[in-house]
Design an enzyme around this catalytic site. Structure first.
Site, PDB file in Angstrom:
ATOM      1  N   SER A 144       0.845  -1.180   0.000  1.00 34.05           N
ATOM      2  CA  SER A 144       0.000   0.000   0.000  1.00 34.05           C
ATOM      3  C   SER A 144       0.883   1.234   0.000  1.00 34.05           C
ATOM      4  CB  SER A 144      -0.888  -0.009   1.252  1.00 34.05           C
ATOM      5  OG  SER A 144      -1.503   1.246   1.461  1.00 34.05           O
ATOM      6  N   TYR A 157      -3.095  -0.334  10.044  1.00 38.10           N
ATOM      7  CA  TYR A 157      -2.942  -0.657   8.628  1.00 38.10           C
ATOM      8  C   TYR A 157      -1.554  -0.248   8.150  1.00 38.10           C
ATOM      9  CZ  TYR A 157      -4.238  -0.869   3.643  1.00 38.10           C
ATOM     10  OH  TYR A 157      -4.298  -1.162   2.309  1.00 38.10           O
TER      11      TYR A 157
END
Length: 264
Positions: A144, A157
């Site tokens: 990501s 995250y």
């Protein structure tokens, strides 16, 4: 170009009943690969099988919790028994909890780490021995932009995806000599059903504030589409990337390269 062909390959894409995983698996199928995927429940697997069938893809689906090492090992054994091998693993399954750090419980933090970091470790660990035996293998971890950046409400995250970036590099370091390439793809902001509410036109005709923010931060001036990830994924899964290892390929429209516009 034959180096980009996946003919005869078996690709396991975790959590690929829909969304980014489905788009990547579909591209692999178009390049000649046999697709296998998993999901948490049979109903999700059945929906995925229907989606693949509707797309003309003969896929196999399995019920498997990727955070459960026993289930993963059993699923890998079943895939190898039924299809003979696993050439490509895409660690796609993931979750996000958008909660301010001081409001997040340790249990919620651990759940995100478990799905987004521990599960890729478990799945890679399960397939690497057979890849060593077969003399080749491709592992693609879906990282990501949060592998590089922080942002409000995504502490777990970002921690998981930062860890996944380093796990990617370490797998490449540890198993590259066995002709196993482990790389990552870091998607930017992708237009999916999950992000649709953030792109809705407001009652006054203006863009959603978050939509405005993303467009302003992206040199491409648009959200990405799942299809934007297909070419990079096929490249990293194919022989065309045999000397690419431990790399994170960010598919973000240029966000990570851009400091942003000067205020007017």
């Amino acid at each position: 170009m034959k180096d980009f062909s996946l003919e005869g390959k078996v690709a396991w894409v975790t959590g690929a009943s829909y969304g980014i995983g489905f788009a990547i698996a579909s591209a692999f199928a178009a390049a000649g690969a046999k697709i296998v995927f998993n999901d948490l429940k049979q109903e999700f697997v059945d929906k995925g099988l229907k989606a693949y069938a509707d797309a003309g893809i003969d896929a196999k689906g399995y019920v498997c919790d990727v955070t459960n090492e026993e289930q993963v090992n059993a699923t890998v054994a079943q895939i190898i028994n039924e299809l003979g091998k696993i050439d490509i693993l895409v660690n796609n399954a993931g979750i996000i909890k958008r909660i301010p750090m001081c409001d997040m419980t340790a249990a919620e933090f651990r759940q995100v780490i478990d799905v987004d970091l521990n599960a890729p470790f478990i799945c890679a660990k399960a397939v690497i021995p057979s890849m060593i035996k077969n003399g080749h293998g491709k592992i693609i971890n879906i990282c990501s932009m949060m592998s590089e950046l922080g942002r409000e409400t995504v502490s777990a995250y970002a921690a998981a995806k930062g860890g996944l970036k380093m796990l990617t590099k370490n797998i490449a370091s540890e198993y590259g000599e066995f002709n196993i390439q482990c790389n990552g793809i870091g998607p930017g902001y992708i237009a999916t059903p999950q992000t649709a509410p953030l792109r809705e036109i407001q009652p006054d005709g203006s863009r959603h504030p978050f939509d405005q923010f993303i467009i302003a931060k992206t040199p491409a001036a648009r959200w990405g589409n799942p299809e934007d990830l297909q070419g990079p994924a096929v490249f990293l899964a194919s022989d065309a990337s045999n000397f690419v290892n431990g790399h994170i390929l960010y598919v973000d429209g240029g966000i990570l390269a851009y400091i942003g516009k000067q205020p007017k």
